[in-house]
Scaffold this active site. Structure first.
Site, PDB file in Angstrom:
ATOM      1  N   TRP A 151     -44.032 -22.492  49.257  1.00  0.00           N
ATOM      2  CA  TRP A 151     -45.366 -21.713  49.197  1.00  0.00           C
ATOM      3  C   TRP A 151     -46.289 -22.154  47.985  1.00  0.00           C
ATOM      4  CZ3 TRP A 151     -43.668 -19.866  44.720  1.00  0.00           C
ATOM      5  CH2 TRP A 151     -42.551 -19.356  44.868  1.00  0.00           C
ATOM      6  N   ASN A 152     -45.691 -23.231  47.391  1.00  0.00           N
ATOM      7  CA  ASN A 152     -46.445 -23.051  45.975  1.00  0.00           C
ATOM      8  C   ASN A 152     -47.542 -24.129  46.021  1.00  0.00           C
ATOM      9  OD1 ASN A 152     -44.556 -25.500  46.688  1.00  0.00           O
ATOM     10  ND2 ASN A 152     -44.006 -25.624  44.442  1.00  0.00           N
ATOM     11  N   LYS A 175     -44.753 -26.397  59.972  1.00  0.00           N
ATOM     12  CA  LYS A 175     -44.420 -24.842  59.882  1.00  0.00           C
ATOM     13  C   LYS A 175     -44.682 -24.421  58.294  1.00  0.00           C
ATOM     14  CE  LYS A 175     -41.068 -22.520  58.701  1.00  0.00           C
ATOM     15  NZ  LYS A 175     -41.728 -21.474  57.837  1.00  0.00           N
ATOM     16  N   GLU A 178     -43.871 -18.721  55.460  1.00  0.00           N
ATOM     17  CA  GLU A 178     -44.244 -17.354  55.800  1.00  0.00           C
ATOM     18  C   GLU A 178     -45.339 -16.682  54.829  1.00  0.00           C
ATOM     19  OE1 GLU A 178     -39.972 -15.626  55.895  1.00  0.00           O
ATOM     20  OE2 GLU A 178     -41.516 -13.924  56.063  1.00  0.00           O
ATOM     21  N   SER A 228     -35.917 -24.971  48.886  1.00  0.00           N
ATOM     22  CA  SER A 228     -34.922 -24.748  47.939  1.00  0.00           C
ATOM     23  C   SER A 228     -33.766 -25.625  48.334  1.00  0.00           C
ATOM     24  CB  SER A 228     -34.520 -23.268  47.752  1.00  0.00           C
ATOM     25  OG  SER A 228     -34.090 -23.189  49.143  1.00  0.00           O
ATOM     26  N   VAL A 229     -32.777 -26.151  47.475  1.00  0.00           N
ATOM     27  CA  VAL A 229     -31.703 -26.797  47.814  1.00  0.00           C
ATOM     28  C   VAL A 229     -30.956 -26.028  48.619  1.00  0.00           C
ATOM     29  CG1 VAL A 229     -29.402 -27.662  46.787  1.00  0.00           C
ATOM     30  CG2 VAL A 229     -31.381 -27.982  45.475  1.00  0.00           C
ATOM     31  N   GLU A 249     -37.360 -32.605  50.127  1.00  0.00           N
ATOM     32  CA  GLU A 249     -37.897 -32.404  48.749  1.00  0.00           C
ATOM     33  C   GLU A 249     -37.566 -31.099  48.252  1.00  0.00           C
ATOM     34  OE1 GLU A 249     -39.387 -34.565  46.995  1.00  0.00           O
ATOM     35  OE2 GLU A 249     -39.868 -36.084  48.640  1.00  0.00           O
ATOM     36  N   CYS A 283     -41.668 -27.383  41.459  1.00  0.00           N
ATOM     37  CA  CYS A 283     -40.444 -27.970  41.830  1.00  0.00           C
ATOM     38  C   CYS A 283     -39.950 -28.730  40.682  1.00  0.00           C
ATOM     39  CB  CYS A 283     -40.083 -28.532  43.076  1.00  0.00           C
ATOM     40  SG  CYS A 283     -41.421 -29.891  43.319  1.00  0.00           S
ATOM     41  N   GLU A 384     -32.515 -22.790  38.861  1.00  0.00           N
ATOM     42  CA  GLU A 384     -33.938 -23.017  38.964  1.00  0.00           C
ATOM     43  C   GLU A 384     -34.467 -21.272  39.028  1.00  0.00           C
ATOM     44  OE1 GLU A 384     -35.837 -24.099  42.790  1.00  0.00           O
ATOM     45  OE2 GLU A 384     -37.052 -25.495  41.618  1.00  0.00           O
ATOM     46  N   GLY A 457     -32.784 -33.894  46.379  1.00  0.00           N
ATOM     47  CA  GLY A 457     -33.392 -34.430  47.570  1.00  0.00           C
ATOM     48  C   GLY A 457     -32.979 -35.786  48.128  1.00  0.00           C
ATOM     49  N   GLU A 461     -41.883 -38.936  49.009  1.00  0.00           N
ATOM     50  CA  GLU A 461     -43.012 -38.564  49.765  1.00  0.00           C
ATOM     51  C   GLU A 461     -43.762 -39.656  48.805  1.00  0.00           C
ATOM     52  OE1 GLU A 461     -43.323 -34.190  49.684  1.00  0.00           O
ATOM     53  OE2 GLU A 461     -43.229 -34.803  52.067  1.00  0.00           O
TER      54      GLU A 461
HETATM   55  P1  NDP Z   1     -37.387 -22.039  50.807  1.00  0.00           P
HETATM   56  O1  NDP Z   1     -36.285 -23.151  50.929  1.00  0.00           O
HETATM   57  O2  NDP Z   1     -36.843 -20.654  50.936  1.00  0.00           O
HETATM   58  O3  NDP Z   1     -38.104 -22.374  52.126  1.00  0.00           O
HETATM   59  C1  NDP Z   1     -38.717 -23.489  52.185  1.00  0.00           C
HETATM   60  C2  NDP Z   1     -39.216 -23.467  53.688  1.00  0.00           C
HETATM   61  O4  NDP Z   1     -37.949 -23.768  54.567  1.00  0.00           O
HETATM   62  C3  NDP Z   1     -40.141 -22.149  54.222  1.00  0.00           C
HETATM   63  O5  NDP Z   1     -40.973 -22.700  55.153  1.00  0.00           O
HETATM   64  C4  NDP Z   1     -39.011 -21.494  54.707  1.00  0.00           C
HETATM   65  O6  NDP Z   1     -39.331 -20.657  55.880  1.00  0.00           O
HETATM   66  C5  NDP Z   1     -38.163 -22.775  55.717  1.00  0.00           C
HETATM   67  N1  NDP Z   1     -36.962 -22.402  55.794  1.00  0.00           N
HETATM   68  C6  NDP Z   1     -36.160 -21.267  55.357  1.00  0.00           C
HETATM   69  N2  NDP Z   1     -34.786 -21.449  55.911  1.00  0.00           N
HETATM   70  C7  NDP Z   1     -34.901 -22.338  56.961  1.00  0.00           C
HETATM   71  C8  NDP Z   1     -34.124 -22.919  57.783  1.00  0.00           C
HETATM   72  N3  NDP Z   1     -32.579 -22.487  58.165  1.00  0.00           N
HETATM   73  N4  NDP Z   1     -34.171 -23.834  58.782  1.00  0.00           N
HETATM   74  C9  NDP Z   1     -35.593 -24.374  58.714  1.00  0.00           C
HETATM   75  N5  NDP Z   1     -36.729 -23.924  57.837  1.00  0.00           N
HETATM   76  C10 NDP Z   1     -36.164 -22.902  57.099  1.00  0.00           C
HETATM   77  O7  NDP Z   1     -38.332 -22.487  49.563  1.00  0.00           O
HETATM   78  P2  NDP Z   1     -39.536 -21.543  49.068  1.00  0.00           P
HETATM   79  O8  NDP Z   1     -40.394 -21.426  50.088  1.00  0.00           O
HETATM   80  O9  NDP Z   1     -38.889 -20.315  48.381  1.00  0.00           O
HETATM   81  O10 NDP Z   1     -40.006 -22.663  47.739  1.00  0.00           O
HETATM   82  C11 NDP Z   1     -39.339 -22.743  46.729  1.00  0.00           C
HETATM   83  C12 NDP Z   1     -38.251 -23.884  46.633  1.00  0.00           C
HETATM   84  O11 NDP Z   1     -39.041 -25.150  46.913  1.00  0.00           O
HETATM   85  C13 NDP Z   1     -37.925 -23.904  45.260  1.00  0.00           C
HETATM   86  O12 NDP Z   1     -36.579 -24.464  45.384  1.00  0.00           O
HETATM   87  C14 NDP Z   1     -38.750 -25.321  44.834  1.00  0.00           C
HETATM   88  O13 NDP Z   1     -38.330 -26.067  43.887  1.00  0.00           O
HETATM   89  C15 NDP Z   1     -38.678 -26.115  46.199  1.00  0.00           C
HETATM   90  N6  NDP Z   1     -39.832 -26.943  46.209  1.00  0.00           N
HETATM   91  C16 NDP Z   1     -39.645 -28.386  46.135  1.00  0.00           C
HETATM   92  C17 NDP Z   1     -40.460 -29.201  45.895  1.00  0.00           C
HETATM   93  C18 NDP Z   1     -40.340 -30.776  45.969  1.00  0.00           C
HETATM   94  O14 NDP Z   1     -41.343 -31.562  46.157  1.00  0.00           O
HETATM   95  N7  NDP Z   1     -39.280 -31.309  45.691  1.00  0.00           N
HETATM   96  C19 NDP Z   1     -42.164 -28.742  45.904  1.00  0.00           C
HETATM   97  C20 NDP Z   1     -42.125 -27.318  46.148  1.00  0.00           C
HETATM   98  C21 NDP Z   1     -41.319 -26.549  46.131  1.00  0.00           C
HETATM   99  P3  NDP Z   1     -39.956 -19.218  55.283  1.00  0.00           P
HETATM  100  O15 NDP Z   1     -40.248 -19.247  54.046  1.00  0.00           O
HETATM  101  O16 NDP Z   1     -41.132 -19.181  56.268  1.00  0.00           O
HETATM  102  O17 NDP Z   1     -38.926 -18.344  55.828  1.00  0.00           O
END
Ligand code: NDP
Length: 487
Positions: A151-152, A175, A178, A228-229, A249, A283, A384, A457, A461
């Site tokens: 979402w960022n 996708k 949310e 997230s990880v 990522e 991130c 994090e 990761g 990209e």
């Molecule tokens: P999340 O890991 O919670 O969610 C990331 C996406 O994955 C969302 O769209 C989420 O859906 C979806 N998702 C969650 N569970 C599943 C699953 N089991 N199967 C498929 N898709 C799933 O991350 P956040 O949205 O909270 O973002 C923050 C995280 O993202 C931080 O850890 C940050 O470091 C990382 N990030 C990494 C970047 C990079 O390029 N390395 C850049 C930006 C952020 P929904 O949320 O809609 O439920």
């Protein structure tokens, strides 16, 4: 304030609604006001999106790359022309300050579309001399790719995935998180306006469940996740189970190392950008700021002065530097880390609270926060936080700081500030991180690959490297003589 899209999903070149899907309210994080309502995708919507992508992709892949590129470049132009409107939408959806979204979000999406729109025409396979016979490689698209966003940086993430995927001849289903469902829909409309055939870029709303349905769908060839990880491990495992391509990522806890000889103002700028930009929700942030003993006091003094001058407030006000966090849940998470830091014995040097902002009492704000006396083993230095929380640590020698910087499961990014360029390159070479900066922080031009190592990761990209991750190689051996056979 409203930002209601025409419908929740975008499939086969048009908005699509399915009221059967669970409703989801979209909030403006500065006031918690509802600005839109969308519906999560039902299995029927997922099927429609996959079917549209599957049908559209082969004809797209047969177009000359220069023709595909032309459409992407047109989309880049439309994005730039609509920058202000898109920046405002992104601010409403994320709560990030307008002064950031005006320069960073749609702009970086446009850069990706322009870069891949230009690069694809000269991105070819190899000719291999086999001493008479010869071989060549073809770079072929994977088919239907799924992008899942955090979402960022919603529109940036959508474009960073869509641009190389489409350039290489794939179709994409995206996708969004949310929390931020809006701007990817506008990107989809823009693609249509730019001439992208229907079905090649589809947006479906949903939580992780919809993500899982997409990744495990037999017609899907690849997933690229920004998240997230923990999510990354689950999605990568699922992709592995179905033998699909995957780019991850993920998060980080990156070191930013400031040596005694660094330019203090630049190093402070780097540390502030690497901790407070996007309200700390980046991130690659350099959340472990290692200061060498000789620069510690000077750096902290300027950091404190300049952090005190940060203007927190309504992100739509062009004077505001720092907006709210994305959600109440994220604010609770960040505040609980701040409490944890205090309990662990770190010194709360600045911030740490919820600011009192008239008219924005319901927003998800947290003050920019600096902890000093942080030890490597504290959880605030290891996990994090994803908020405006900087951990300041001190060090004496180069060897010591490299070992401490690398002592983490993450490996997304790292930065070094020093005037000694030999040392800068030596230290960067020793750091376990995928994306590094010398004498700056957090710049991610599309021309340079972006991504992490270790738990941060897999894959990259941006840059030509991204095209490798949206294609597969076919090797062709061409005989120019007779077939030698013992039979
Ligand atoms: P999340 O890991 O919670 O969610 C990331 C996406 O994955 C969302 O769209 C989420 O859906 C979806 N998702 C969650 N569970 C599943 C699953 N089991 N199967 C498929 N898709 C799933 O991350 P956040 O949205 O909270 O973002 C923050 C995280 O993202 C931080 O850890 C940050 O470091 C990382 N990030 C990494 C970047 C990079 O390029 N390395 C850049 C930006 C952020 P929904 O949320 O809609 O439920």
């Amino acid at each position: 304030m409203r930002a209601q899209p025409q419908a929740s999903h975008y499939i086969n070149g048009a908005f699509v609604e399915d009221m059967e899907g669970e409703p989801l309210d979209v909030l403006y994080p500065a006031t918690a006001e509802i600005i839109a309502r969308v519906h999560l995708a039902t299995p029927n919507i997922v099927e429609q999106a996959v079917e549209a992508a599957r049908k559209a992709q082969p004809a797209w892949a047969r177009l000359k790359p220069v023709e595909r590129g032309r459409i992407l470049r047109r989309a880049a132009e439309i994005l730039r022309a609509r920058n202000e409107e898109l920046a405002r939408l992104e601010t409403l959806d994320t709560g990030k300050a307008l002064q950031e979204t005006l320069v960073a979000d749609p702009a970086s999406a446009a850069d990706a579309l322009e870069f891949f729109g230009c690069a694809i025409a000269s991105w070819n396979g190899d000719h291999v001399d086999l001493g008479g016979p010869f071989g060549y490689t073809r770079r072929e698209p994977l088919g239907v790719c799924v992008g899942i966003g955090a979402w960022n940086y919603p529109i940036q993430i959508a474009a960073w995935k869509a641009a190389p995927a489409l350039a290489a001849g794939n179709a994409m289903i995206f996708k969004p998180s949310e929390n931020t469902p809006l701007s990817a829909l506008t990107l989809a409309e823009i693609f249509t306006e730019a001439g992208l055939p229907a079905g090649l870029f589809n947006v479906v709303q949903g939580t992780g469940e919809v993500g899982t349905a997409l990744v495990s769908h037999p017609e899907v060839a690849k997933v690229s996740l920004t998240g997230s990880v923990g999510t990354g491990k689950r999605v990568l495992a699922l992709a592995g189970e179905h033998m699909k391509h995957a780019t991850m990522e993920l998060g980080g806890k990156s070191p930013l190392i400031v040596f005694d000889d660094a330019d203090v103002e630049n190093a402070v700028s780097g540390a502030m950008l690497g901790n407070f930009y996007s309200t700390g929700q980046i991130c690659s942030n350099g959340t472990r700021v290692f200061l060498q003993k000789g620069i510690y006091d000077r750096f902290l003094e300027r950091l404190t002065q300049r952090t005190r001058a940060i203007r927190i407030g309504d992100p739509l006000d062009p004077e505001t530097h720092l907006g709210p966090l994305i959600s109440e849940a994220q604010r609770e998470r960040v505040l609980s880390y701040i409490e944890l830091g205090k309990r662990e014995g770190a010194h709360l040097h600045l911030g740490g609270g919820v600011p009192n902002l008239q008219g924005l009492e319901k927003g998800f704000f947290v003050e920019p926060t600096i902890f000093t006396n942080v030890r490597d083993d504290m959880r605030i230095a290891r996990e994090e936080i994803f908020g405006p929380v900087m951990c300041v640590l001190s060090f004496e020698s180069e060897q010591e700081v490299v070992a401490r910087a690398n002592d983490t499961e993450f490996g997304l990014a790292a930065g070094v500030f020093t005037r000694d360029l030999a040392r800068a390159h030596r230290v960067i070479a020793a750091l376990q991180a995928g994306t590094c900066w010398i004498n700056t922080y957090n710049l991610t031009p599309v021309e340079l690959p972006f991504g992490g190592v270790k738990s941060s990761g897999i894959g990259r990209e941006n840059a030509l490297a991204a095209l490798d991750h949206y294609s597969q190689l076919k090797s062709v051996y061409v005989e120019t003589g007779n077939v030698e056979s013992p039979y």
